[in-house]
Design a protein around this motif. Sequence first.
Motif, PDB file in Angstrom:
ATOM      1  N   HIS A 108     -33.245 -11.261 -19.201  1.00 20.00           N
ATOM      2  CA  HIS A 108     -33.159 -10.281 -18.236  1.00 20.00           C
ATOM      3  C   HIS A 108     -31.693  -9.816 -18.191  1.00 20.00           C
ATOM      4  O   HIS A 108     -30.701 -10.229 -18.586  1.00 20.00           O
ATOM      5  N   LEU A 109     -31.919  -8.373 -18.230  1.00 18.87           N
ATOM      6  CA  LEU A 109     -30.798  -7.348 -18.313  1.00 18.87           C
ATOM      7  C   LEU A 109     -30.239  -6.966 -17.022  1.00 18.87           C
ATOM      8  O   LEU A 109     -30.903  -6.353 -16.379  1.00 18.87           O
ATOM      9  N   ILE A 110     -28.935  -7.219 -16.994  1.00 19.84           N
ATOM     10  CA  ILE A 110     -28.355  -6.816 -15.689  1.00 19.84           C
ATOM     11  C   ILE A 110     -27.146  -5.995 -15.744  1.00 19.84           C
ATOM     12  O   ILE A 110     -26.232  -6.295 -16.602  1.00 19.84           O
ATOM     13  N   ASN A 111     -26.929  -5.076 -15.010  1.00 19.45           N
ATOM     14  CA  ASN A 111     -25.585  -4.366 -14.613  1.00 19.45           C
ATOM     15  C   ASN A 111     -25.435  -4.386 -13.292  1.00 19.45           C
ATOM     16  O   ASN A 111     -26.097  -3.885 -12.415  1.00 19.45           O
ATOM     17  N   LEU A 159     -29.652 -14.532 -19.129  1.00 19.48           N
ATOM     18  CA  LEU A 159     -29.425 -13.303 -18.267  1.00 19.48           C
ATOM     19  C   LEU A 159     -28.266 -12.748 -19.071  1.00 19.48           C
ATOM     20  O   LEU A 159     -27.241 -13.208 -19.504  1.00 19.48           O
ATOM     21  N   LEU A 160     -28.503 -11.442 -19.508  1.00 15.45           N
ATOM     22  CA  LEU A 160     -27.586 -10.804 -20.277  1.00 15.45           C
ATOM     23  C   LEU A 160     -26.857  -9.672 -19.580  1.00 15.45           C
ATOM     24  O   LEU A 160     -27.585  -8.650 -19.002  1.00 15.45           O
ATOM     25  N   ALA A 161     -25.671  -9.957 -19.073  1.00 24.15           N
ATOM     26  CA  ALA A 161     -24.915  -9.206 -18.369  1.00 24.15           C
ATOM     27  C   ALA A 161     -24.181  -7.826 -19.153  1.00 24.15           C
ATOM     28  O   ALA A 161     -23.441  -8.053 -20.225  1.00 24.15           O
ATOM     29  N   MET A 163     -22.691 -12.734 -22.005  1.00 21.45           N
ATOM     30  CA  MET A 163     -21.779 -11.537 -21.749  1.00 21.45           C
ATOM     31  C   MET A 163     -20.649 -11.371 -22.820  1.00 21.45           C
ATOM     32  O   MET A 163     -20.277 -12.231 -23.284  1.00 21.45           O
ATOM     33  N   GLY A 164     -20.282  -9.985 -22.752  1.00 18.65           N
ATOM     34  CA  GLY A 164     -19.070  -9.757 -23.382  1.00 18.65           C
ATOM     35  C   GLY A 164     -17.769 -10.103 -22.662  1.00 18.65           C
ATOM     36  O   GLY A 164     -17.800 -10.204 -21.403  1.00 18.65           O
ATOM     37  N   THR A 165     -16.677 -10.234 -23.594  1.00 17.79           N
ATOM     38  CA  THR A 165     -15.368 -10.163 -22.961  1.00 17.79           C
ATOM     39  C   THR A 165     -14.686  -8.808 -23.307  1.00 17.79           C
ATOM     40  O   THR A 165     -14.865  -8.498 -24.544  1.00 17.79           O
TER      41      THR A 165
END
Length: 143
Positions: free
Chosen positions: A35-38, A5-7, A111-113
Amino acid sequence: MRTVLLAFDGSDSSKRALQYVIDFAREYNATLELHLINVQHEPMVYGEYMTGDIIEQVGNSIRAEASKILEWPAAQLAAAGITYQTHTALGNIPEQIGLAAKKLGCDTVVMGTRGLGSFTGMLMGSVATRVIHEVPVPVLLVK
């Protein structure tokens, strides 16, 4: 790392997280279920003049914006030959990422910070820190 899951929120750090996943898949010839989520905050409703229709329209507008944010990373993944599914959600961001990871059977969240710094992070709290506590799988943070 198989089901990821990539936020993605459109920030520079989320773009680096996307690139990390693309590079990982290339370097290790990995077949990922991505899975790409926003996740967007739900609209705040104040006053007595909001009808159900208005609230629904606002929610639909926010979901449309979330989908638009995912267009660029989706194009990058397609160009890299990585199959993916896009998802949008409304609500508390860490909670929604945790729910999506569970629902989709993800074994890793990437996810990024944003790097707010220790003082600002202490005052505001870190979304990444809250995700780590919400999600029962490893979370890979990209600076």
